[in-house]
Design an enzyme around this catalytic site. Structure first.
Site, PDB file in Angstrom:
ATOM      1  N   ILE A  51      -9.826  -7.748 -12.722  1.00 59.79           N
ATOM      2  CA  ILE A  51     -11.082  -7.344 -12.721  1.00 59.79           C
ATOM      3  C   ILE A  51     -12.006  -7.811 -13.560  1.00 59.79           C
ATOM      4  CG2 ILE A  51     -12.620  -5.153 -12.717  1.00 59.79           C
ATOM      5  CD1 ILE A  51     -10.574  -5.137 -10.433  1.00 59.79           C
TER       6      ILE A  51
ATOM      7  N   LEU B  11      -3.684  -7.098  -7.525  1.00 59.72           N
ATOM      8  CA  LEU B  11      -3.067  -8.102  -8.387  1.00 59.72           C
ATOM      9  C   LEU B  11      -4.064  -9.118  -9.129  1.00 59.72           C
ATOM     10  CD1 LEU B  11       0.187  -8.659  -6.163  1.00 59.72           C
ATOM     11  CD2 LEU B  11      -0.224  -7.006  -8.016  1.00 59.72           C
TER      12      LEU B  11
ATOM     13  N   GLU C  52       6.263   6.123  -9.575  1.00 55.75           N
ATOM     14  CA  GLU C  52       5.151   5.597  -9.228  1.00 55.75           C
ATOM     15  C   GLU C  52       4.394   6.682  -8.380  1.00 55.75           C
ATOM     16  OE1 GLU C  52       3.464   1.448  -8.507  1.00 55.75           O
ATOM     17  OE2 GLU C  52       5.389   0.955  -9.362  1.00 55.75           O
TER      18      GLU C  52
ATOM     19  N   HIS D  27       0.955   0.041 -13.606  1.00 58.71           N
ATOM     20  CA  HIS D  27       1.819  -1.362 -13.773  1.00 58.71           C
ATOM     21  C   HIS D  27       3.320  -0.815 -13.699  1.00 58.71           C
ATOM     22  CE1 HIS D  27       2.506  -5.352 -15.357  1.00 58.71           C
ATOM     23  NE2 HIS D  27       3.518  -4.760 -16.037  1.00 58.71           N
TER      24      HIS D  27
ATOM     25  N   GLY E 120       0.677  -1.198   0.106  1.00 58.58           N
ATOM     26  CA  GLY E 120       0.063   0.140   0.016  1.00 58.58           C
ATOM     27  C   GLY E 120       0.818   1.196   0.090  1.00 58.58           C
ATOM     28  N   SER E 121       2.155   1.358  -0.501  1.00 58.79           N
ATOM     29  CA  SER E 121       2.959   2.530  -0.479  1.00 58.79           C
ATOM     30  C   SER E 121       2.085   3.483  -1.536  1.00 58.79           C
ATOM     31  CB  SER E 121       4.217   2.321  -1.001  1.00 58.79           C
ATOM     32  OG  SER E 121       4.238   2.010  -2.130  1.00 58.79           O
ATOM     33  N   ASN E 122       1.484   3.092  -2.627  1.00 54.94           N
ATOM     34  CA  ASN E 122       0.800   3.997  -3.556  1.00 54.94           C
ATOM     35  C   ASN E 122      -0.252   4.542  -2.993  1.00 54.94           C
ATOM     36  OD1 ASN E 122       2.077   4.321  -6.301  1.00 54.94           O
ATOM     37  ND2 ASN E 122       2.319   2.089  -6.047  1.00 54.94           N
TER      38      ASN E 122
ATOM     39  N   ASP F 288      -4.082  -5.830 -18.581  1.00 53.38           N
ATOM     40  CA  ASP F 288      -2.837  -4.992 -18.972  1.00 53.38           C
ATOM     41  C   ASP F 288      -2.956  -4.544 -20.149  1.00 53.38           C
ATOM     42  OD1 ASP F 288      -1.836  -4.950 -16.220  1.00 53.38           O
ATOM     43  OD2 ASP F 288      -0.234  -6.719 -16.950  1.00 53.38           O
TER      44      ASP F 288
HETATM   45  C1  GAR Z   1       3.525  -1.466  -7.572  1.00 53.43           C
HETATM   46  O1  GAR Z   1       4.928  -1.354  -8.026  1.00 53.43           O
HETATM   47  C2  GAR Z   1       2.375  -1.709  -8.736  1.00 53.43           C
HETATM   48  O2  GAR Z   1       2.741  -0.949  -9.857  1.00 53.43           O
HETATM   49  C3  GAR Z   1       2.450  -3.106  -8.585  1.00 53.43           C
HETATM   50  O3  GAR Z   1       2.613  -3.571  -7.584  1.00 53.43           O
HETATM   51  C4  GAR Z   1       3.274  -2.686  -6.332  1.00 53.43           C
HETATM   52  C5  GAR Z   1       2.362  -2.147  -5.405  1.00 53.43           C
HETATM   53  O4  GAR Z   1       2.965  -1.452  -4.437  1.00 53.43           O
HETATM   54  N1  GAR Z   1       1.324  -3.524  -9.745  1.00 53.43           N
HETATM   55  C6  GAR Z   1       1.406  -4.448 -10.303  1.00 53.43           C
HETATM   56  O5  GAR Z   1       2.525  -5.183 -10.384  1.00 53.43           O
HETATM   57  C7  GAR Z   1      -0.011  -4.756 -11.187  1.00 53.43           C
HETATM   58  N2  GAR Z   1       0.247  -5.799 -12.053  1.00 53.43           N
HETATM   59  P1  GAR Z   1       2.302  -0.822  -3.337  1.00 53.43           P
HETATM   60  O6  GAR Z   1       1.478  -1.839  -2.614  1.00 53.43           O
HETATM   61  O7  GAR Z   1       3.515  -0.343  -2.336  1.00 53.43           O
HETATM   62  O8  GAR Z   1       1.644   0.441  -3.913  1.00 53.43           O
END
Ligand code: GAR
Length: 195
Positions: A93, A90, A179, A109, A17-19, A150
């Site tokens: 949908i 991940l 990101e 992505h 969940g950093s994003n 994707d």
């Molecule tokens: C992120 O790097 C995102 O781009 C990736 O998962 C990570 C989640 O990080 N998403 C995918 O690979 C989707 N196919 P986070 O939980 O720290 O935000």
């Protein structure tokens, strides 16, 4: 008195969940855009703590409930979000959701799609594959989500170079930083009509 209508963003996330954290921070005091809800498929995901810290409601579901029931779809139809943001989500949908929310679901992505997308391409696997293929450039893609994993229309990409000394871990860190830098701004742009 002018009354601005809020725009509602809901998030889908599976992991650390950093994003989600960055998006919640960015929109915390925003005039127009509010993050109202988190949808998560794991009761153990660290992202739940992050959302709770921002007072954001959440809905938990498992893969079967997402795919075989209407639990998530019905909840979304009730919530009526202006934008559904997959921020480290991940699971695929299902079509019943993508067709009801056409051009209203976006994903981030950690690679330059259409390269390094599709099944199994998530997290560190992607950065391993980029290094194995001796790519000179990698980056991030923010794109609309349709029923094909994707493959929805691209909205934004940012490239960085892959260094000789990079490992999947160092690359993953640098890509994640990009990101964090661009995801919230892109969400804001979409909800402002691209301005
Ligand atoms: C992120 O790097 C995102 O781009 C990736 O998962 C990570 C989640 O990080 N998403 C995918 O690979 C989707 N196919 P986070 O939980 O720290 O935000």
């Amino acid at each position: 008195m002018s009354h601005k209508k809020h725009k509602k963003v809901v998030l889908f996330a599976s992991g650390s969940g950093s994003n989600v954290q960055k998006i919640c921070e960015y929109f915390q005091n925003h005039q127009i855009i509010k993050v109202t809800h988190l949808y998560c498929n794991s009761s153990k995901a660290r992202v739940l703590e992050k959302a709770k810290a921002f007072g954001i409601d959440y809905t938990l579901f498992n893969k079967a409930e997402l795919l075989d029931s209407d639990k998530v779809l019905e909840n979304l139809l009730k919530t009526r979000p202006d934008l559904i943001v997959l921020a480290g989500f991940l699971l695929k949908i299902p079509k019943k959701i993508t067709e009801k929310f056409s051009n209203k679901i976006i994903n981030i992505h950690p690679a330059l799609l259409p390269k390094f997308g599709g099944r199994g391409m998530f997290g560190i696997n992607i950065h391993k594959a980029v290094i194995d293929k001796k790519e000179k450039r990698t980056g991030i893609s923010i794109h609309y989500v349709n029923e094909k994993y994707d493959q929805g229309a691209n909205i934004f990409q940012k490239e960085i170079s892959v260094k000789e000394s990079d490992t999947p871990q160092t690359l993953s860190k640098r890509v994640l930083k990009i990101e964090h830098e661009y995801f919230s701004k892109t969400i804001e742009k979409i909800l402002n009509g691209g301005k």
